[in-house]
Motif scaffolding. Structure first.
Motif, PDB file in Angstrom:
ATOM      1  N   ALA A 115       0.695  -1.123  -0.379  1.00 19.53           N
ATOM      2  CA  ALA A 115      -0.103   0.087   0.150  1.00 19.53           C
ATOM      3  C   ALA A 115       0.944   1.206  -0.061  1.00 19.53           C
ATOM      4  N   THR A 116       1.568   1.090   0.943  1.00 20.57           N
ATOM      5  CA  THR A 116       2.950   1.900   0.739  1.00 20.57           C
ATOM      6  C   THR A 116       3.342   2.776  -0.338  1.00 20.57           C
ATOM      7  N   LEU A 117       4.004   1.470  -1.595  1.00 23.25           N
ATOM      8  CA  LEU A 117       4.360   1.565  -2.663  1.00 23.25           C
ATOM      9  C   LEU A 117       3.888   2.212  -3.456  1.00 23.25           C
ATOM     10  N   GLU A 118       2.443   1.573  -3.122  1.00 21.86           N
ATOM     11  CA  GLU A 118       1.371   2.231  -4.440  1.00 21.86           C
ATOM     12  C   GLU A 118       1.238   3.265  -4.180  1.00 21.86           C
ATOM     13  N   THR A 119       1.560   3.927  -2.581  1.00 27.87           N
ATOM     14  CA  THR A 119       0.860   5.455  -2.754  1.00 27.87           C
ATOM     15  C   THR A 119       1.962   6.366  -3.444  1.00 27.87           C
ATOM     16  N   SER A 120       3.096   5.878  -2.915  1.00 25.51           N
ATOM     17  CA  SER A 120       4.382   6.475  -3.531  1.00 25.51           C
ATOM     18  C   SER A 120       4.116   7.022  -5.157  1.00 25.51           C
ATOM     19  N   ILE A 121       4.276   5.403  -5.423  1.00 26.12           N
ATOM     20  CA  ILE A 121       4.298   5.425  -7.135  1.00 26.12           C
ATOM     21  C   ILE A 121       2.937   6.538  -7.450  1.00 26.12           C
ATOM     22  N   LEU A 122       2.130   6.431  -7.053  1.00 31.86           N
ATOM     23  CA  LEU A 122       0.869   7.201  -7.689  1.00 31.86           C
ATOM     24  C   LEU A 122       1.245   9.134  -7.519  1.00 31.86           C
ATOM     25  N   ASP A 123       1.678   9.471  -6.171  1.00 32.31           N
ATOM     26  CA  ASP A 123       2.071  10.623  -5.970  1.00 32.31           C
ATOM     27  C   ASP A 123       3.346  11.029  -6.725  1.00 32.31           C
ATOM     28  N   GLN A 124       3.926  10.208  -7.045  1.00 33.28           N
ATOM     29  CA  GLN A 124       4.863  10.622  -8.096  1.00 33.28           C
ATOM     30  C   GLN A 124       4.525  10.539  -9.901  1.00 33.28           C
ATOM     31  N   ILE A 125       3.791  10.039  -9.772  1.00 33.65           N
ATOM     32  CA  ILE A 125       2.823   9.553 -11.731  1.00 33.65           C
ATOM     33  C   ILE A 125       1.698  11.519 -11.665  1.00 33.65           C
ATOM     34  N   ALA A 126       1.335  11.766 -10.058  1.00 30.08           N
ATOM     35  CA  ALA A 126       1.040  13.380 -10.165  1.00 30.08           C
ATOM     36  C   ALA A 126       1.201  13.819 -10.190  1.00 30.08           C
ATOM     37  N   ALA A 127       2.876  13.985  -9.821  1.00 34.43           N
ATOM     38  CA  ALA A 127       4.093  15.192  -9.718  1.00 34.43           C
ATOM     39  C   ALA A 127       4.504  14.906 -11.050  1.00 34.43           C
ATOM     40  N   ALA A 128       4.941  14.143 -11.549  1.00 41.31           N
ATOM     41  CA  ALA A 128       5.543  14.288 -13.520  1.00 41.31           C
ATOM     42  C   ALA A 128       4.736  15.939 -14.206  1.00 41.31           C
ATOM     43  N   GLY A 129       5.413  16.704 -14.600  1.00 36.79           N
ATOM     44  CA  GLY A 129       5.852  17.904 -15.444  1.00 36.79           C
ATOM     45  C   GLY A 129       5.515  17.358 -16.593  1.00 36.79           C
ATOM     46  N   ASP A 130       6.298  16.723 -17.377  1.00 31.78           N
ATOM     47  CA  ASP A 130       5.950  16.915 -18.640  1.00 31.78           C
ATOM     48  C   ASP A 130       6.061  14.456 -18.928  1.00 31.78           C
ATOM     49  N   GLU A 131       6.157  14.158 -20.210  1.00 30.19           N
ATOM     50  CA  GLU A 131       6.160  13.396 -20.603  1.00 30.19           C
ATOM     51  C   GLU A 131       7.380  12.383 -20.290  1.00 30.19           C
ATOM     52  N   ALA A 132       8.513  12.813 -20.313  1.00 28.40           N
ATOM     53  CA  ALA A 132       9.449  12.847 -19.787  1.00 28.40           C
ATOM     54  C   ALA A 132       9.388  12.019 -18.529  1.00 28.40           C
ATOM     55  N   ALA A 133       9.073  12.873 -17.341  1.00 30.07           N
ATOM     56  CA  ALA A 133       9.233  12.547 -16.011  1.00 30.07           C
ATOM     57  C   ALA A 133       7.986  11.051 -16.062  1.00 30.07           C
ATOM     58  N   LEU A 134       7.466  11.510 -16.420  1.00 25.12           N
ATOM     59  CA  LEU A 134       6.000  10.399 -16.249  1.00 25.12           C
ATOM     60  C   LEU A 134       6.868   9.260 -16.959  1.00 25.12           C
ATOM     61  N   GLU A 135       7.510   8.776 -17.907  1.00 26.49           N
ATOM     62  CA  GLU A 135       7.788   7.700 -18.297  1.00 26.49           C
ATOM     63  C   GLU A 135       9.302   6.683 -17.660  1.00 26.49           C
ATOM     64  N   ALA A 136      10.041   7.844 -16.906  1.00 26.76           N
ATOM     65  CA  ALA A 136      10.867   8.013 -15.935  1.00 26.76           C
ATOM     66  C   ALA A 136       9.981   7.125 -14.596  1.00 26.76           C
ATOM     67  N   VAL A 137       8.749   7.364 -14.634  1.00 29.21           N
ATOM     68  CA  VAL A 137       7.856   7.095 -13.261  1.00 29.21           C
ATOM     69  C   VAL A 137       7.424   5.394 -13.880  1.00 29.21           C
ATOM     70  N   ARG A 138       7.017   5.134 -14.880  1.00 27.80           N
ATOM     71  CA  ARG A 138       6.648   4.222 -15.852  1.00 27.80           C
ATOM     72  C   ARG A 138       7.862   2.933 -15.238  1.00 27.80           C
ATOM     73  N   VAL A 139       8.704   3.143 -15.351  1.00 30.19           N
ATOM     74  CA  VAL A 139       9.592   2.749 -15.798  1.00 30.19           C
ATOM     75  C   VAL A 139      10.400   2.135 -14.874  1.00 30.19           C
ATOM     76  N   ALA A 140      10.547   2.688 -14.060  1.00 33.22           N
ATOM     77  CA  ALA A 140      10.537   2.862 -12.358  1.00 33.22           C
ATOM     78  C   ALA A 140       9.844   1.766 -11.149  1.00 33.22           C
ATOM     79  N   ALA A 141       8.775   2.060 -11.850  1.00 37.61           N
ATOM     80  CA  ALA A 141       7.292   0.518 -10.705  1.00 37.61           C
ATOM     81  C   ALA A 141       7.416  -0.416 -12.151  1.00 37.61           C
ATOM     82  N   LEU A 142       7.253  -0.282 -13.344  1.00 38.17           N
ATOM     83  CA  LEU A 142       6.857  -0.990 -14.415  1.00 38.17           C
ATOM     84  C   LEU A 142       7.167  -2.182 -15.397  1.00 38.17           C
ATOM     85  N   GLY A 143       9.155  -1.392 -15.700  1.00 44.90           N
ATOM     86  CA  GLY A 143      10.334  -2.095 -16.113  1.00 44.90           C
ATOM     87  C   GLY A 143      10.327  -3.226 -15.538  1.00 44.90           C
ATOM     88  N   LYS A 144      11.220  -3.574 -16.550  1.00 45.22           N
ATOM     89  CA  LYS A 144      12.037  -5.340 -16.015  1.00 45.22           C
ATOM     90  C   LYS A 144      12.437  -5.527 -14.749  1.00 45.22           C
TER      91      LYS A 144
END
Length: 360
Positions: free
Chosen positions: A5-34
């Motif tokens: 639950a803590t991890l989920e909340t942390s990732i969702l906060d990072q997604i909401a804070a992403a200022g552009d598509e490049a930052a959002l892609e970095a969050v996606r890789v950190a959470a759902l990448g290999k």
């Protein structure tokens, strides 16, 4: 489960804070990448017991789905914001006038336009164009045109001479395009029908004279040519060039060394409020000189005057350009002022034609 639950909340906060598509892609890789944090939890399911796998697997996949949905929603928001920013920065004021296309921006100089106009007119009468060098010999510029050495008529031409050669002869800048007529008669057999436009040079400079100017001369040589033919040609030229239906013309006796008889030509005009109108009024304006080619000129060019005769004429291209288009000072033609050219110049695609109009 609390860690998930803590991890989920942390990732969702990072997604909401992403200022552009490049930052959002970095969050996606950190959470759902290999090697992402949620991917790492999914990799541990294989080591769990069936009961744990059932409970933990459902929770981890639920967290993954929430993260995926949040990523998609945030990506849509960022794309929309980027589009709005681009539209704001690239706004076009549709009320502004269109810029001229490059082909419309340039202008043809009035002298080039008039050169094309007179060439079009005389070509329609069957004349070809003859050209020659700007640097001439004294023989072609004077002697073969019936200017003998020491003749007072040579003083009528303020000539640019080059330094003498070893044999004493001197080249010069041609004072008229008549040497082109000489070269034509020496190189062609009659009948001859040519015009000779080109640059000429004389030591003179004021509102109506420049050291370098332009002339066009005409020459007809055959067995039956006479002044009646000459008058018709000049009359038709003036009507076509000044674009009038009729124009009166008168001939006055004059003197030129290379013609006999020699004539000055005046055309009918009306002067009104600083303008000159042709084909109307009761005034007269001198426009050119002409005459029957002198027998001495024919002999000097290897043509038998007992078998052939001809006529010639000459006029200033700059002068007739000024008369037609209302240019007051000859020097303006050579000032290279872009503002002046934009006013008096012609669009590149306005090619003079007898059918479509010379100066449309």
């Amino acid at each position: 489960m609390s860690d998930l639950a803590t991890l989920e909340t942390s990732i969702l906060d990072q997604i909401a804070a992403a200022g552009d598509e490049a930052a959002l892609e970095a969050v996606r890789v950190a959470a759902l990448g290999k090697k992402g944090s949620i991917s790492a939890l999914l990799a541990t399911l294989g080591k769990m017991s069936p009961d744990e796998r059932k409970t933990q697997g459902a929770a981890i996949n639920q967290a993954k789905d929430k993260v995926t949905e949040a990523l998609a929603a945030r990506r849509d928001v960022l794309k929309s914001a980027a589009l709005d920013a681009r539209l704001a920065s690239e706004t076009v004021d549709v009320t502004l006038p269109l810029r001229d296309a490059p082909v419309e921006a340039g202008r043809i100089h009035p002298l080039s336009q008039v050169w094309d106009e007179l060439t079009t007119i005389f070509a329609d009468m069957g004349f070809s164009v003859a050209e020659g060098p700007d640097i001439e010999t004294d023989d072609y510029n004077f002697t073969k045109l019936n200017f003998p050495e020491g003749h007072p008529a040579r003083e009528m031409h303020d000539t640019f001479f080059f330094h003498p050669k070893e044999d004493g002869s001197r080249m010069l800048l041609r004072t008229h395009t008549s040497p082109v007529q000489v070269r034509t008669m020496l190189s062609q057999k009659p009948p001859i029908r040519v015009i000779c436009p080109g640059r000429t040079y004389r030591i003179d400079s004021d509102a109506t004279h420049t050291p370098q100017f332009h002339q066009v001369e005409g020459l007809v040589i055959d067995k039956t040519s006479h002044l009646g033919h000459l008058k018709w040609i000049l009359h038709e030229f003036c009507k076509a060039f000044f674009e009038v239906d009729h124009i009166n013309m008168r001939f006055r006796p004059s003197f030129f060394p290379f013609t006999e008889p020699s004539l000055e030509v005046d055309i009918q005009c009306r002067r009104d409020k600083g303008e000159i109108r042709f084909g109307e009024g009761e005034d007269w304006l001198e426009i050119l000189g002409c005459g029957m080619v002198h027998p001495n000129v024919l002999r000097a060019c290897g043509i038998d005057p007992d078998e052939y005769q001809g006529f010639a004429w000459g006029m200033g291209i700059d002068r007739i350009a000024m008369l037609k288009y209302g240019i007051a000072d000859l020097r303006q033609l050579f000032d290279s002022d872009v503002r002046w050219l934009s006013h008096y110049g012609f669009k590149p695609l306005e090619v003079p034609t007898l059918a479509g109009g010379l100066s449309s």
